[in-house]
Design an enzyme around this catalytic site. Structure first.
Site, short mmCIF file in Angstrom:
data_model
loop_
_atom_site.label_atom_id
_atom_site.label_comp_id
_atom_site.label_asym_id
_atom_site.label_seq_id
_atom_site.Cartn_x
_atom_site.Cartn_y
_atom_site.Cartn_z
N GLU A 92 -21.07 -14.54 41.48
CA GLU A 92 -19.71 -15.10 41.62
C GLU A 92 -19.22 -15.65 40.29
O GLU A 92 -18.59 -16.71 40.23
CB GLU A 92 -19.69 -16.21 42.68
CG GLU A 92 -20.24 -15.77 44.02
CD GLU A 92 -20.19 -16.86 45.10
OE1 GLU A 92 -19.49 -17.87 44.89
OE2 GLU A 92 -20.84 -16.68 46.13
N ASN A 113 -28.54 -16.78 48.04
CA ASN A 113 -27.47 -16.99 47.05
C ASN A 113 -27.14 -18.48 46.94
O ASN A 113 -27.02 -19.17 47.96
CB ASN A 113 -26.22 -16.22 47.54
CG ASN A 113 -25.13 -16.10 46.51
OD1 ASN A 113 -25.36 -15.62 45.41
ND2 ASN A 113 -23.91 -16.53 46.85
N ASP A 129 -17.61 -17.08 37.17
CA ASP A 129 -16.37 -17.50 36.51
C ASP A 129 -16.71 -18.64 35.55
O ASP A 129 -17.67 -19.38 35.78
CB ASP A 129 -15.24 -17.85 37.48
CG ASP A 129 -15.59 -18.81 38.59
OD1 ASP A 129 -16.53 -19.61 38.43
OD2 ASP A 129 -14.91 -18.79 39.64
N HIS A 170 -20.81 -20.35 38.69
CA HIS A 170 -19.50 -20.96 38.47
C HIS A 170 -19.67 -22.02 37.39
O HIS A 170 -20.29 -23.05 37.61
CB HIS A 170 -18.99 -21.62 39.75
CG HIS A 170 -18.78 -20.66 40.88
ND1 HIS A 170 -17.83 -19.67 40.84
CD2 HIS A 170 -19.40 -20.54 42.09
CE1 HIS A 170 -17.87 -18.98 41.97
NE2 HIS A 170 -18.82 -19.48 42.74
C1 XIL Z 1 -14.40 -19.34 48.06
C2 XIL Z 1 -13.21 -18.41 48.07
O1 XIL Z 1 -13.05 -17.89 46.76
C3 XIL Z 1 -11.96 -19.16 48.50
O2 XIL Z 1 -10.88 -18.26 48.68
C4 XIL Z 1 -12.22 -19.91 49.81
O3 XIL Z 1 -11.09 -20.70 50.11
C5 XIL Z 1 -13.45 -20.77 49.70
O4 XIL Z 1 -14.56 -19.97 49.31
N1 XIL Z 1 -19.23 -20.19 46.71
C6 XIL Z 1 -19.22 -19.12 47.55
C7 XIL Z 1 -17.93 -18.43 47.84
O5 XIL Z 1 -20.27 -18.65 47.97
O6 XIL Z 1 -17.89 -17.90 49.14
C8 XIL Z 1 -16.76 -19.35 47.64
O7 XIL Z 1 -15.56 -18.58 47.81
C9 XIL Z 1 -16.82 -19.99 46.28
C10 XIL Z 1 -18.06 -20.83 46.14
#
Ligand code: XIL
Length: 302
Positions: A235, A169, A237, A206
């Site tokens: 993930e 990932n 957004d 992201h």
């Molecule tokens: C983020 C969480 O959303 C937050 O709550 C935490 O403080 C930090 O981590 N990439 C990832 C996730 O793989 O685990 C991260 O999650 C966001 C970026």
């Protein structure tokens, strides 16, 4: 169908969400999460600092809260994550060399064994490649144990939970022409050619104005899938609002649906106010729990 999860299921896919255990007591949050999604990731509760706060003392209470909530509501679970340079417990941060290698593999084995049979896909290794133009591995304590640390982690995870799909990932691997994307691609190609057990690649996805959804996103997903792995958007957004944000969400769904091996999409939070991002409105529900234009676009595309 009238929800994201049910509509995705009609397409042979899942639609997931990252859950923060501490928010499950918020009834609006829990209601939306339960209604709309059929896959759950723990936003923080299955990371190494949460699951092994002291060496060989495992702590599964917070992860279990989410896994049990998922199971009792008929949802599957993505495991996130077994090995990562970030959110390491202090004791791992202070280790190096063969001791660190053994501790990392023990962590992978113990956590994947504990959850054996309960995880749809594990993010075995998270974010191991460098940003920028090198296409190389990221420097980290784990990387300094030897370049084979990733395949060692995958082999340990397979032995511990043979039924889980094992994923690599990462973020900023969306644009096919970027060096980081190419670096990950070559690693997966190498793993497949040598029989290292890898089943899937997770694309964090992201996005924001400085890092928009690339026009070649479908190409990226298809090229990875053509290596013989599933691809998952893990993930998602997208900062923004209104129709421009909705259009970008729509494009992501369209790209996934166009790739047979794209099994599912997970958004990284429920409402905008639940997002890990300090500012902005990157998710599908507003702070009042109402569906945004982006939600309507995703549902219409599914
Ligand atoms: C983020 C969480 O959303 C937050 O709550 C935490 O403080 C930090 O981590 N990439 C990832 C996730 O793989 O685990 C991260 O999650 C966001 C970026």
């Amino acid at each position: 169908a009238s929800t994201l999860g049910a509509s995705a299921a009609e397409r042979g896919r899942y639609f997931g969400v990252a859950i923060a255990g501490s928010r499950l007591g918020d009834s609006q949050y829990a209601t939306i999460a339960n209604r709309e999604f059929n896959m759950v990731s723990a936003e923080n509760e299955m990371k190494p600092d949460a699951t092994e706060p002291n060496q060989n003392q495992f702590s599964f209470g917070a992860g279990d809260q989410i896994a049990n909530w998922a199971r009792s509501n008929g949802k599957q679970v993505r495991g996130h994550t077994l090995a990562w340079h970030s959110q390491q417990p202090g004791w791992i941060q202070r280790m190096e060399g063969s001791g660190l290698r053994s501790a990392m593999l023990n962590h992978v084995t113990r956590v994947a064994s504990y959850y054996q049979g309960k995880i749809h896909s594990w993010d075995v290794v998270n974010e191991a490649f460098a940003d920028g133009s090198s296409g190389a591995r990221r420097d980290s304590n784990l990387q300094r144990t030897g370049n084979d640390w990733i395949e060692a982690a995958f082999r340990a995870a397979r032995a511990a939970d043979p039924g889980a799909k094992l994923c690599y990932n990462d973020y900023n691997t969306d644009n096919w022409s970027h060096a980081k994307t190419q670096g990950v691609y070559r690693m997966v190609q190498d793993f497949k050619s040598r029989g290292v057990p890898i089943d899937c690649v997770g694309f964090q996805a992201h996005f924001n104005s400085g890092n928009p959804v690339p026009s070649n996103y479908h190409t990226t997903l298809q090229n990875f899938a053509d290596l013989g792995v599933d691809v998952q958007i893990t993930e998602l957004d997208i900062e923004g609002s209104g129709s421009s944000q909705a259009e970008q969400y729509r494009g992501i769904v369209q790209a996934c649906l166009a790739v047979t091996r794209c099994n599912g999409i997970t958004v990284w939070g429920v409402r905008d106010t639940d997002s890990w991002r300090a500012s902005g409105t990157p998710l599908l529900f507003n702070g009042s729990g109402q569906k945004k234009a982006a939600y309507d676009a995703v549902l219409a595309q599914l």
